[in-house]
Write a protein that holds these residues in place. Structure first.
Motif, mmCIF file in Angstrom:
data_model
loop_
_atom_site.group_PDB
_atom_site.id
_atom_site.type_symbol
_atom_site.label_atom_id
_atom_site.label_comp_id
_atom_site.label_asym_id
_atom_site.label_seq_id
_atom_site.Cartn_x
_atom_site.Cartn_y
_atom_site.Cartn_z
ATOM 1 N N LYS A 1 -2.774 -38.729 35.922
ATOM 2 C CA LYS A 1 -2.679 -37.565 36.811
ATOM 3 C C LYS A 1 -1.481 -37.741 37.745
ATOM 4 C CE LYS A 1 -7.647 -36.551 36.885
ATOM 5 N NZ LYS A 1 -7.516 -35.328 36.070
ATOM 6 N N PHE A 2 -0.653 -36.714 37.825
ATOM 7 C CA PHE A 2 0.512 -36.774 38.705
ATOM 8 C C PHE A 2 0.104 -36.778 40.175
ATOM 9 C CE2 PHE A 2 2.991 -35.456 34.988
ATOM 10 C CZ PHE A 2 4.120 -36.238 35.146
ATOM 11 N N ASP A 3 -1.029 -36.129 40.503
ATOM 12 C CA ASP A 3 -1.381 -36.008 41.919
ATOM 13 C C ASP A 3 -1.833 -37.319 42.543
ATOM 14 O OD1 ASP A 3 -3.858 -36.255 40.742
ATOM 15 O OD2 ASP A 3 -4.515 -34.214 41.191
ATOM 16 N N HIS A 4 -1.836 -38.404 41.772
ATOM 17 C CA HIS A 4 -2.106 -39.723 42.335
ATOM 18 C C HIS A 4 -0.827 -40.354 42.878
ATOM 19 C CE1 HIS A 4 -5.983 -40.232 39.746
ATOM 20 N NE2 HIS A 4 -6.096 -39.353 40.722
ATOM 21 N N HIS A 5 0.290 -39.638 42.750
ATOM 22 C CA HIS A 5 1.586 -40.170 43.157
ATOM 23 C C HIS A 5 2.225 -39.249 44.187
ATOM 24 C CE1 HIS A 5 0.589 -41.354 39.009
ATOM 25 N NE2 HIS A 5 1.071 -42.539 39.351
ATOM 26 N N GLN A 6 3.443 -39.541 44.562
ATOM 27 C CA GLN A 6 4.111 -38.713 45.568
ATOM 28 C C GLN A 6 4.597 -37.395 44.993
ATOM 29 O OE1 GLN A 6 6.861 -40.363 48.401
ATOM 30 N NE2 GLN A 6 6.065 -42.418 48.130
ATOM 31 N N VAL A 7 4.679 -37.287 43.679
ATOM 32 C CA VAL A 7 4.982 -36.003 43.038
ATOM 33 C C VAL A 7 3.687 -35.486 42.427
ATOM 34 C CG1 VAL A 7 7.407 -36.469 42.574
ATOM 35 C CG2 VAL A 7 5.707 -37.220 40.935
ATOM 36 N N ASN A 8 3.391 -34.202 42.614
ATOM 37 C CA ASN A 8 2.095 -33.693 42.182
ATOM 38 C C ASN A 8 2.133 -32.934 40.872
ATOM 39 O OD1 ASN A 8 3.345 -31.365 42.928
ATOM 40 N ND2 ASN A 8 2.108 -30.994 44.745
ATOM 41 N N SER A 9 3.285 -32.934 40.184
ATOM 42 C CA SER A 9 3.374 -32.236 38.906
ATOM 43 C C SER A 9 4.547 -32.773 38.095
ATOM 44 C CB SER A 9 3.555 -30.739 39.121
ATOM 45 O OG SER A 9 4.829 -30.464 39.683
ATOM 46 N N GLN A 10 4.495 -32.529 36.804
ATOM 47 C CA GLN A 10 5.607 -32.921 35.937
ATOM 48 C C GLN A 10 6.866 -32.160 36.318
ATOM 49 O OE1 GLN A 10 5.065 -33.057 31.562
ATOM 50 N NE2 GLN A 10 6.926 -31.812 31.450
ATOM 51 N N GLY A 11 6.704 -30.866 36.645
ATOM 52 C CA GLY A 11 7.865 -30.064 37.017
ATOM 53 C C GLY A 11 8.602 -30.635 38.209
ATOM 54 N N LYS A 12 7.840 -31.094 39.208
ATOM 55 C CA LYS A 12 8.462 -31.680 40.399
ATOM 56 C C LYS A 12 9.181 -32.975 40.045
ATOM 57 C CE LYS A 12 9.331 -31.858 44.801
ATOM 58 N NZ LYS A 12 10.249 -30.879 45.426
ATOM 59 N N LEU A 13 8.574 -33.776 39.185
ATOM 60 C CA LEU A 13 9.214 -35.027 38.760
ATOM 61 C C LEU A 13 10.524 -34.733 38.040
ATOM 62 C CD1 LEU A 13 9.294 -38.083 38.253
ATOM 63 C CD2 LEU A 13 7.945 -37.676 36.177
ATOM 64 N N LEU B 1 14.276 -35.942 38.946
ATOM 65 C CA LEU B 1 15.096 -36.698 38.001
ATOM 66 C C LEU B 1 16.426 -35.982 37.757
ATOM 67 C CD1 LEU B 1 12.415 -37.778 35.348
ATOM 68 C CD2 LEU B 1 13.601 -39.267 36.964
ATOM 69 N N ALA B 2 16.362 -34.645 37.682
ATOM 70 C CA ALA B 2 17.589 -33.871 37.468
ATOM 71 C C ALA B 2 18.511 -33.953 38.675
ATOM 72 C CB ALA B 2 17.235 -32.413 37.168
ATOM 73 N N SER B 3 17.928 -33.984 39.879
ATOM 74 C CA SER B 3 18.756 -34.062 41.083
ATOM 75 C C SER B 3 19.511 -35.385 41.151
ATOM 76 C CB SER B 3 17.876 -33.903 42.341
ATOM 77 O OG SER B 3 17.045 -35.036 42.539
ATOM 78 N N ARG B 4 18.949 -36.411 40.493
ATOM 79 C CA ARG B 4 19.628 -37.711 40.434
ATOM 80 C C ARG B 4 20.548 -37.835 39.213
ATOM 81 N NH1 ARG B 4 17.801 -42.042 43.708
ATOM 82 N NH2 ARG B 4 16.555 -41.170 45.409
ATOM 83 N N LYS B 5 20.647 -36.755 38.425
ATOM 84 C CA LYS B 5 21.494 -36.723 37.226
ATOM 85 C C LYS B 5 20.965 -37.622 36.110
ATOM 86 C CE LYS B 5 24.317 -34.133 39.581
ATOM 87 N NZ LYS B 5 24.309 -32.653 39.403
ATOM 88 N N TYR B 6 19.653 -37.951 36.155
ATOM 89 C CA TYR B 6 19.086 -38.765 35.086
ATOM 90 C C TYR B 6 18.796 -37.902 33.856
ATOM 91 C CZ TYR B 6 18.318 -42.131 38.867
ATOM 92 O OH TYR B 6 18.487 -42.985 39.921
ATOM 93 N N ILE B 7 18.462 -36.622 34.093
ATOM 94 C CA ILE B 7 18.251 -35.684 33.003
ATOM 95 C C ILE B 7 18.896 -34.348 33.395
ATOM 96 C CG2 ILE B 7 16.060 -36.748 32.287
ATOM 97 C CD1 ILE B 7 14.610 -34.408 33.631
#
Length: 259
Positions: A219-231, A235-241
């Protein structure tokens, strides 16, 4: 009705004792395993009998660095859990030391009020039991993750091999760690991303499907990001994807990504 109160009171006190016993059992087991591993904390012999000391040792075990990698998330979860345990022990003490002084059970009205109070306390005890089950499962999962990665150096070598393909060495892993993902989760996430053909656009939902198969119950909501979309956005903002959205018909959009 007085016999109902006696039976209900006895049941709740028994459940309180079971909760404390299970907490002590988990803490004792953790201390024993630490000693076997050569990492004795000294807590087992110093713990004493007070619930306050037990609670401290219990929270150290559940939200310590070997379980919760992100310090900020760990402190937030620890504070929430500490508050719930304080509510539990307050009700436990009330049952043992104050309940009989408030209700003499001499008449129907006193018994009725006593049962109403016990039902409210029952909800707190039920929540504590439920939380304890979740704590135990999280601890077991953490131990399972550790046993799956028997040698930390082996884990780092595998992680290094995958992450280096991002041309950022451990940067991606450190970024994911800062979001509260465990070492085992990071390895799976990076492994899935790099399993796709580089430069090809992929429907993002396939990532979630693979992640669910690799880590059942994730489950994403166990982390600091609550969804795959947010992750993915992070990741895109860091230019990883790279990310794009396209119209898939009927005014519906789908998200694609590429590594």
């Amino acid at each position: 009705m007085k016999s109902q109160v006696y039976a209900f009171l006895g049941e709740l006190q028994f459940r309180c004792q079971r909760i404390e016993f299970q907490m002590r059992h988990l803490v004792d087991r953790d201390a024993s395993e630490s000693e076997i591993a050569g990492k004795s904390s000294g807590k087992s012999g110093e713990r004493g009998n007070s619930f306050a000391v037990l609670k401290q040792a219990f929270l150290d075990m559940i939200y310590g660095p070997k379980v919760e990698k992100n310090a900020e998330v760990g402190e937030r979860n620890r504070a929430r859990r500490s508050k719930s345990l304080d509510a539990f022990v307050s009700k436990r003490n009330y049952l043992s030391h104050y309940f009989a002084f408030e209700f003499d059970l001499a008449d129907h009205d006193s018994c009725r009020k006593a049962l109403t109070r016990l039902k409210k306390i029952q909800k707190v005890i039920e929540k504590t039991e439920s939380d304890l089950v979740a704590d135990r499962e999280n601890l077991q999962q953490s131990r399972k993750n550790l046993t799956q990665i028997l040698n930390p150096s082996d884990f780092l070598a595998v992680l290094e091999e995958r992450v280096v393909q991002f041309n950022s060495n451990r940067e991606v892993a450190l970024f994911l760690s800062s979001l509260g993902f465990t070492d085992a989760e990071i390895l799976v996430i990076v492994d899935i991303l790099l399993s796709y053909e580089k430069g090809s656009w992929i429907v993002s939902s396939s990532f979630g499907q693979r992640l669910s198969r690799r880590i059942p119950g994730f489950k994403f909501d166990h982390h600091q990001v609550n969804s795959q979309g947010k992750l993915f956005e992070m990741l895109a903002s860091r230019k990883y994807i790279e990310l794009i959205s396209e119209n898939s018909g009927n005014q519906k959009f789908r998200v694609l990504f590429k590594v």
